[in-house]
Enzyme design. Structure first.
Site, PDB file in Angstrom:
ATOM      1  NE  ARG A  12      -3.765  -2.036   2.503  1.00  0.00           N
ATOM      2  CZ  ARG A  12      -3.570  -3.115   3.248  1.00  0.00           C
ATOM      3  NH1 ARG A  12      -2.492  -3.211   3.995  1.00  0.00           N
ATOM      4  NH2 ARG A  12      -4.439  -4.095   3.247  1.00  0.00           N
ATOM      5  CB  SER A  48       4.112  -6.220   8.080  1.00  0.00           C
ATOM      6  OG  SER A  48       3.485  -5.001   7.852  1.00  0.00           O
ATOM      7  CG  ASP A  72       1.913  -5.070  10.543  1.00  0.00           C
ATOM      8  OD1 ASP A  72       2.733  -5.383  11.421  1.00  0.00           O
ATOM      9  OD2 ASP A  72       1.224  -5.916   9.937  1.00  0.00           O
TER      10      ASP A  72
END
Ligand code: GLC
Length: 460
Positions: free
Chosen positions: A80, A143, A196
């Protein structure tokens, strides 16, 4: 008569699976105590089972920070990219785009993953709606486990969630991204690297400063929380004042010699052995979205071998052929009593030929058993962290936990069951008068937290 016999065999099979997957109160207590012990070991030593990684975030956001930042979030499934504007008073805007990480990239070289990120940033910035002028500061949500030495430096300790990328293990994730950006001539400075869980925690603190912990229940699972620097002996007193954030990397709970403590079934053992990181991340493998569908598939394979169910498709013989998101859709349809939709999913996504409604019921019960165990295990981790912090938190204070991830957001009833469980465990079956643990949905916030991490350094 034959049908009746079939139902009896099915019921006996279901009861045996349920018995294997259920967790007694005693077991939950044992797991919670061990989790707390392992967390405290992790704060002391760098070779402990729970890595409890210091994040070098020493300035928590106040909610007043402002500024425009580019953000990138590399998870286990999606990449993202966003342009975040922090507006102060806990408010923000984000323009974002998301791309599925191609399978070929996951099983290839790690350097290619960083090139892929930089190329996608370039494309994102070319979009007419993205009115951003370079130079820009970038907050990188990564992450995977990294050992940080500062906010903008982190050695990759390994990958998880079935990503290989062996060539970059031991290298600095920030430098890798920075090099890929420079080779495209992009004047972007990577100023913060956050997990994350850490991004989600910081974003929720930006919105509400009572937040103390965050949990991701998505492709993988992990948690972060606010800790006193004085309680992290492995920092060797270098940063003894104030607070920081710890990335627990809780997926590895139960690895190593304490593995017999985890209530692993034969399905968990097969899944672990056949995974890309056998013997690692066992807690995560019993709990997160990447794996629940696979546990379900392994049970279906056994049921087919025992002739309890039948199939005429090769879907169930393909590892990871059944996705947790389809289990979740099926379970939701069952709860809403849409049996015809259930049958379509069973045929199309699970490859099982349904002969009776009792079989539909059996499959939904299996989904319930697997997802419930995930909830219980997650409740163990949250309760252990809360207990670890109890002496610090004032007794009446609410312990607010930010949660994100598709499993938490979308699996039917997951969030409600988890809230009830953590309360039951917090109140120790009624020994305390009120539940102090409050779970809050913090949807898609980790990029906001990466931006807030940069801003909080500037505005300290
Ligand atoms: C895996 C990663 C961890 C991440 C989690 C949730 O457990 O190792 O860093 O936070 O997945 O995405």
């Amino acid at each position: 008569m034959q049908e009746e016999q079939g139902t009896l065999v099915m019921e006996a099979y279901l009861s045996s699976i349920e018995a294997e997957f259920s967790l007694s109160k005693q077991k939950l207590k044992e797991l919670t105590n061990l989790f707390q012990e392992e967390l405290e070991n992790g704060l002391k030593r760098s070779d402990a089972i729970l890595k409890a990684l210091p994040t070098f975030v020493f300035n928590l956001p106040k909610g007043t920070e402002i500024g425009k930042f580019l953000t990138v979030d590399l998870g286990g499934t999606n990449l993202r990219i966003g342009l975040v504007e922090l507006l102060g008073s806990g408010q923000f805007t984000i323009k974002k785009d998301s791309k599925v990480i191609p399978d070929g990239l996951k099983s290839g070289s790690g350097k290619e993953i960083f090139k892929f990120i930089a190329q996608n940033i370039e494309t994102f910035l070319e979009h007419p709606e993205i009115e951003a002028e370079l130079p820009l500061k970038l907050g990188f949500t990564f992450s995977f486990p990294v050992q940080q030495e500062s906010l903008a430096h982190g050695t990759i300790l390994g990958w998880s969630k079935e990503i290989e990328g062996k060539d970059v293990i031991g290298m600095d994730a920030v430098a890798l991204l920075q090099e890929s950006l420079h080779s495209l001539g992009l004047d972007i400075a990577v100023e913060a690297l956050v997990n994350d869980t850490v991004g989600t925690l910081l974003a929720q603190i930006y919105r509400d400063d009572r937040t103390r912990m965050s949990v991701i229940l998505g492709t993988g699972s992990n948690a972060a929380y606010v800790e006193r620097c004085s309680q992290i002996p492995k920092l060797k007193g270098k940063f003894n004042n104030g607070r920081t954030v710890i990335n627990i990397e809780w997926g590895s709970f139960g690895d190593g010699c304490s593995c017999t403590i985890l209530p692993s079934t034969r399905f968990d053992r097969i899944l672990d052995l056949e995974s890309k990181n056998a013997n690692y991340q066992r807690y995560e493998k019993m709990m997160s979205g990447m794996y629940l569908g696979e546990i379900f598939r392994l049970i279906l394979v056994e049921a087919v071998n025992k002739e309890i169910l039948i199939t005429s498709s090769d879907l169930i013989s393909k590892p990871y052929g059944i996705k947790t998101k389809d289990m979740s859709k099926f379970h939701a349809e069952f709860i809403n009593e849409n049996i015809e939709n259930c049958k379509m999913i069973i045929k199309g996504k699970f490859g099982i030929n349904i002969r009776s409604d009792a079989e539909v019921q059996m499959l939904s019960k299996l989904c319930e058993i697997i997802s419930l165990r995930s909830c219980y295990l997650c409740a163990v981790g949250i309760t252990a962290v809360h207990r670890h912090l109890l002496s610090w938190l004032s007794k009446e204070k609410i312990f607010s936990v930010a949660l994100d991830g598709a499993l938490y957001q979308k699996y039917p009833n997951y969030s409600k069951i988890l809230q009830d469980l953590v309360c039951e465990m917090d109140m120790d079956g009624g020994a305390a008068d009120a539940c102090r643990v409050v779970l809050v949905m913090a949807e898609d916030l980790s990029s906001i937290g990466a931006a807030a991490a940069i801003a909080a350094q500037q505005f300290k």
